[in-house]
Design an enzyme around this catalytic site. Structure first.
Site, PDB file in Angstrom:
ATOM      1  N   ASP A 114      58.002  37.602  30.399  1.00 46.55           N
ATOM      2  CA  ASP A 114      56.979  36.549  30.461  1.00 46.55           C
ATOM      3  C   ASP A 114      57.035  35.798  31.794  1.00 46.55           C
ATOM      4  O   ASP A 114      56.099  35.067  32.129  1.00 46.55           O
ATOM      5  CB  ASP A 114      57.212  35.533  29.334  1.00 46.55           C
ATOM      6  CG  ASP A 114      56.229  35.686  28.177  1.00 46.55           C
ATOM      7  OD1 ASP A 114      55.098  36.129  28.431  1.00 46.55           O
ATOM      8  OD2 ASP A 114      56.612  35.370  27.048  1.00 46.55           O
TER       9      ASP A 114
ATOM     10  N   LYS B 191      49.954  42.435  20.937  1.00 47.54           N
ATOM     11  CA  LYS B 191      50.900  42.865  21.973  1.00 47.54           C
ATOM     12  C   LYS B 191      51.706  44.068  21.475  1.00 47.54           C
ATOM     13  O   LYS B 191      51.800  45.098  22.147  1.00 47.54           O
ATOM     14  CB  LYS B 191      51.843  41.710  22.354  1.00 47.54           C
ATOM     15  CG  LYS B 191      51.154  40.609  23.165  1.00 47.54           C
ATOM     16  CD  LYS B 191      52.017  39.363  23.350  1.00 47.54           C
ATOM     17  CE  LYS B 191      51.240  38.270  24.093  1.00 47.54           C
ATOM     18  NZ  LYS B 191      51.959  36.999  24.231  1.00 47.54           N
TER      19      LYS B 191
ATOM     20  N   GLN C 152      57.175  33.981  21.583  1.00 52.13           N
ATOM     21  CA  GLN C 152      55.807  33.461  21.615  1.00 52.13           C
ATOM     22  C   GLN C 152      55.827  31.935  21.571  1.00 52.13           C
ATOM     23  O   GLN C 152      56.506  31.330  20.745  1.00 52.13           O
ATOM     24  CB  GLN C 152      55.006  34.039  20.430  1.00 52.13           C
ATOM     25  CG  GLN C 152      53.526  33.692  20.443  1.00 52.13           C
ATOM     26  CD  GLN C 152      52.751  34.300  21.609  1.00 52.13           C
ATOM     27  OE1 GLN C 152      53.122  35.338  22.149  1.00 52.13           O
ATOM     28  NE2 GLN C 152      51.668  33.666  22.014  1.00 52.13           N
TER      29      GLN C 152
HETATM   30  N1  GUN Z   1      51.559  31.444  24.501  1.00 48.08           N
HETATM   31  C1  GUN Z   1      50.397  31.440  25.184  1.00 48.08           C
HETATM   32  N2  GUN Z   1      50.437  32.366  26.180  1.00 48.08           N
HETATM   33  C2  GUN Z   1      51.659  32.943  26.117  1.00 48.08           C
HETATM   34  C3  GUN Z   1      52.285  33.968  26.872  1.00 48.08           C
HETATM   35  O1  GUN Z   1      51.739  34.529  27.827  1.00 48.08           O
HETATM   36  N3  GUN Z   1      53.543  34.289  26.490  1.00 48.08           N
HETATM   37  C4  GUN Z   1      54.166  33.675  25.459  1.00 48.08           C
HETATM   38  N4  GUN Z   1      55.407  34.047  25.168  1.00 48.08           N
HETATM   39  N5  GUN Z   1      53.616  32.719  24.733  1.00 48.08           N
HETATM   40  C5  GUN Z   1      52.362  32.359  25.060  1.00 48.08           C
END
Ligand code: GUN
Length: 291
Positions: free
Chosen positions: A121, A54, A98
């Site tokens: 998110d 990311k 995350q």
């Molecule tokens: N864990 C799995 N998918 C995601 C996501 O799209 N965002 C975040 N923050 N954690 C995740």
């Protein structure tokens, strides 16, 4: 046998990035560089890779991204204090924590602590609520990426039956809402999950199946009707022939020749999640200009 079309997330994500360059340029002309703060707690190898991918993309586009790495043993208070600091920092337009978080931390409390206007998110209840009443602001990145991909590859959902397998707040539930919205999908939606009896009864009727249950190669040809479009959200690491490999929730060799189209794993939905995180961060910076 159908010639199953592979829906590349690399291709679709680059189509989005191409469209973002002008928006980034306009923001930079106004002295704004969209910025993301990514918080990673602990050493989970998969989470480390996701977060690195990311932030790498932000760097490649000339955007700001800072990664905050916290020890597995960090207290909930320390994490909440860090979020409060980033909430107040105008150079960050987006905050990503995350998931999953260590067991001693209450994920809901953490998600609630993020400023909803920086919640790129889309997990904060305010954003989840806006989506559910059909006024989406920040939409979770994987569902938003799936909708973008289907549109990019001309998979029309209007009046079709979409069957989603998996009811997580991150993928299953929001993708079911998006597909049902008149302005976005206008599909008839069935949301299946681990408690569904006779799953095949539903998936066999689907024009589009979104497989988001986290079961390696679970969905084989016997689950689908001929000509269905399959969106494979799974990222499962398994051992095969002594090697560690990544597979989706769809048994891809089994459905090839029966499905009309299929998102591969890897290089399917995964790149779209990152692309939408970038877009949401740009949207956040643009909204700040408007307000
Ligand atoms: N864990 C799995 N998918 C995601 C996501 O799209 N965002 C975040 N923050 N954690 C995740």
């Amino acid at each position: 046998m159908l010639d199953t079309k592979i829906l590349s997330g690399i291709e679709a994500s680059h189509a989005l990035y191409d469209s973002l360059h002008d928006r980034i340029h306009t923001l930079k002309e106004k002295g704004i560089t969209p910025g993301l703060a990514a918080i990673l707690v602990g050493e989970d190898p998969a989470s480390q890779i996701y977060v690195r991918n990311k932030t790498k993309r932000f760097d490649a586009l000339g955007l700001k991204s800072d990664l905050y790495r916290l020890e597995d043993s960090v207290s909930q208070k320390e994490l909440l204090d860090l979020i409060a600091k980033i909430n107040a920092d105008d150079s960050f337009h987006g905050i990503l924590v995350q998931l999953p978080l260590p067991k001693h931390i209450d994920s809901d409390k953490v998600i609630h602590a993020i400023d909803p206007k920086k919640d790129v998110d889309g997990f904060h209840p305010e954003n989840a609520g806006l989506l559910s009443i059909g006024r989406p602001r920040f939409v979770p990145c994987t569902p938003k990426g799936i909708m973008f991909m289907l549109k990019h590859f001309d998979v029309d959902l209007n009046g079709k039956h979409v069957v989603v397998v998996g009811r997580s707040n991150i993928v299953g539930r929001p993708v079911s809402v998006l597909s049902s919205l008149k302005s976005l999908g206008n599909a008839t939606v069935t949301l299946c999950h681990s408690g569904t009896s006779d799953l095949k009864h539903f998936t066999q009727q689907a024009d589009v199946v979104v497989a988001a249950m986290g079961s390696p190669e679970f969905l084989d040809a016997s689950f689908i009707k001929e000509g269905a479009c399959l969106v494979d959200v799974g990222i499962n690491r398994i051992e095969r022939d002594g090697k560690s490999v990544i597979v989706g929730d769809v048994n891809q060799p089994s459905v090839t020749g029966k499905a009309s189209s299929l998102t591969p794993v890897p290089r399917g939905v995964g790149p779209m999640t990152i692309a939408m995180l970038v877009e949401n961060t740009i949207v956040s910076a643009e909204l700040l200009l408007l307000n």
